[in-house]
Design a protein around this motif. Sequence first.
Motif, PDB file in Angstrom:
ATOM      1  N   LEU A 143       0.848  -1.186   0.000  1.00 53.46           N
ATOM      2  CA  LEU A 143       0.000   0.000   0.000  1.00 53.46           C
ATOM      3  C   LEU A 143       0.890   1.246   0.000  1.00 53.46           C
ATOM      4  N   ALA A 144       1.008   1.926   1.115  1.00 55.51           N
ATOM      5  CA  ALA A 144       1.893   3.084   1.256  1.00 55.51           C
ATOM      6  C   ALA A 144       1.971   3.457   2.720  1.00 55.51           C
ATOM      7  N   GLN A 145       3.104   3.971   3.136  1.00 58.27           N
ATOM      8  CA  GLN A 145       3.265   4.512   4.490  1.00 58.27           C
ATOM      9  C   GLN A 145       3.323   6.023   4.357  1.00 58.27           C
ATOM     10  N   ILE A 146       2.258   6.691   4.738  1.00 62.43           N
ATOM     11  CA  ILE A 146       2.208   8.146   4.647  1.00 62.43           C
ATOM     12  C   ILE A 146       3.291   8.738   5.544  1.00 62.43           C
ATOM     13  N   GLY A 147       4.036   9.699   4.981  1.00 66.18           N
ATOM     14  CA  GLY A 147       5.085  10.346   5.746  1.00 66.18           C
ATOM     15  C   GLY A 147       6.407   9.607   5.740  1.00 66.18           C
ATOM     16  N   ALA A 148       6.522   8.581   4.902  1.00 67.61           N
ATOM     17  CA  ALA A 148       7.766   7.806   4.853  1.00 67.61           C
ATOM     18  C   ALA A 148       7.950   7.252   3.441  1.00 67.61           C
ATOM     19  N   ALA A 149       8.294   8.138   2.514  1.00 66.32           N
ATOM     20  CA  ALA A 149       8.395   7.746   1.107  1.00 66.32           C
ATOM     21  C   ALA A 149       9.516   6.741   0.873  1.00 66.32           C
ATOM     22  N   SER A 150      10.654   6.930   1.530  1.00 60.46           N
ATOM     23  CA  SER A 150      11.768   6.000   1.305  1.00 60.46           C
ATOM     24  C   SER A 150      11.439   4.621   1.851  1.00 60.46           C
ATOM     25  N   TYR A 151      10.739   4.576   2.954  1.00 65.60           N
ATOM     26  CA  TYR A 151      10.309   3.297   3.529  1.00 65.60           C
ATOM     27  C   TYR A 151       9.326   2.603   2.588  1.00 65.60           C
ATOM     28  N   THR A 152       8.343   3.358   2.106  1.00 62.82           N
ATOM     29  CA  THR A 152       7.351   2.808   1.191  1.00 62.82           C
ATOM     30  C   THR A 152       8.002   2.272  -0.076  1.00 62.82           C
ATOM     31  N   ALA A 153       8.869   3.071  -0.685  1.00 61.96           N
ATOM     32  CA  ALA A 153       9.496   2.656  -1.938  1.00 61.96           C
ATOM     33  C   ALA A 153      10.347   1.405  -1.762  1.00 61.96           C
ATOM     34  N   THR A 154      11.117   1.358  -0.680  1.00 61.91           N
ATOM     35  CA  THR A 154      12.001   0.205  -0.499  1.00 61.91           C
ATOM     36  C   THR A 154      11.234  -1.031  -0.057  1.00 61.91           C
ATOM     37  N   LYS A 155      10.144  -0.863   0.664  1.00 61.58           N
ATOM     38  CA  LYS A 155       9.340  -2.031   1.028  1.00 61.58           C
ATOM     39  C   LYS A 155       8.583  -2.565  -0.192  1.00 61.58           C
ATOM     40  N   HIS A 156       8.174  -1.675  -1.092  1.00 55.91           N
ATOM     41  CA  HIS A 156       7.625  -2.151  -2.363  1.00 55.91           C
ATOM     42  C   HIS A 156       8.682  -2.972  -3.114  1.00 55.91           C
ATOM     43  N   ALA A 157       9.902  -2.485  -3.117  1.00 47.09           N
ATOM     44  CA  ALA A 157      10.977  -3.213  -3.785  1.00 47.09           C
ATOM     45  C   ALA A 157      11.227  -4.560  -3.121  1.00 47.09           C
ATOM     46  N   ALA A 158      11.115  -4.611  -1.797  1.00 44.00           N
ATOM     47  CA  ALA A 158      11.311  -5.877  -1.082  1.00 44.00           C
ATOM     48  C   ALA A 158      10.242  -6.892  -1.474  1.00 44.00           C
ATOM     49  N   VAL A 159       8.996  -6.445  -1.573  1.00 44.26           N
ATOM     50  CA  VAL A 159       7.913  -7.346  -2.000  1.00 44.26           C
ATOM     51  C   VAL A 159       8.177  -7.827  -3.427  1.00 44.26           C
ATOM     52  N   SER A 160       8.567  -6.916  -4.293  1.00 46.72           N
ATOM     53  CA  SER A 160       8.852  -7.277  -5.677  1.00 46.72           C
ATOM     54  C   SER A 160      10.001  -8.276  -5.765  1.00 46.72           C
ATOM     55  N   PHE A 161      11.027  -8.063  -4.943  1.00 45.15           N
ATOM     56  CA  PHE A 161      12.145  -9.000  -4.948  1.00 45.15           C
ATOM     57  C   PHE A 161      11.701 -10.375  -4.465  1.00 45.15           C
ATOM     58  N   ALA A 162      10.852 -10.415  -3.455  1.00 46.43           N
ATOM     59  CA  ALA A 162      10.335 -11.696  -2.976  1.00 46.43           C
ATOM     60  C   ALA A 162       9.577 -12.424  -4.089  1.00 46.43           C
ATOM     61  N   GLU A 163       8.782 -11.678  -4.841  1.00 50.74           N
ATOM     62  CA  GLU A 163       8.060 -12.273  -5.974  1.00 50.74           C
ATOM     63  C   GLU A 163       9.036 -12.816  -7.014  1.00 50.74           C
TER      64      GLU A 163
END
Length: 263
Positions: A143-163
């Motif tokens: 989804l997204a973490q409001i107020g934490a763009a770098s966290y959101t972007a890198t956690k999206h990348a982590a999910v993508s890497f897991a896939e």
Amino acid sequence: MDYQGKVVAITGAGRGIGLAMAEAFHAKGAKVALADLSGAEEAARALGGLGMTVDVTNEAEIGAFLDRAERELGSVDVFVSNAGILRTDEPSWDAMGADDKAWQDSFEVNVMGAVRSSRQVWPRMKQRGGGVFVIVASAAGLLAQIGAASYTATKHAAVSFAESLLIAHGDEGLQVVCVCPQAVRTDMIGGSEDGGIAGADGIVEPSDVAAETLAAIAEKRFLALPHDTVAGYELARASQRDRWLGGMRKFRRMMVEKRGRPV
């Protein structure tokens, strides 16, 4: 999976979710190896396991951790890539607010920590016919973490890497589980009683995250969702993106009005 005598290695295991994972696997009969920047040795002693100071931004240290774990405990059957950091968008609270170092640190730990760990552990698992690789990401990665763009972007990348790991190596015997909680009662939410925006659906305990992870492994599920509402949110985001984004903007405005900041 019967964990009796199995070996589970976990990063970020000195406290919080990582420690709860170690306790849960240990309770099932597994031998545990704990890695963290601090606290791993003490935590491991209480579980009769191995503890080691490891920085996941250093691949050599991850390799040394696995070498020692396999030498002292046996071949690693389950690896949990749990180490993670949260950097907010301070001081300006816009999506570009965090400086370059905050972005780089987030990427090095939240994404490359898992990449480096998989490079080290998967070849060992593959030789034995397979294993389990768990990435602790976040609901922010779906989804997204409001107020934490770098966290959101890198956690999206982590999910993508897991896939990507599962797509590339699932046929070779690698089971991948991606853990995506919202607010968990750890140091990451600080002293917040309600967990801020991430706690909108309540705060779960680290033990709840561990239990859901073990359930996902047993049920051969890719996603482990300690907050079951996340699945519905992800569906709404995918099917009605503009409406979902509008709702998130409204949510941010409400938090700013209530707290003076978007977290």
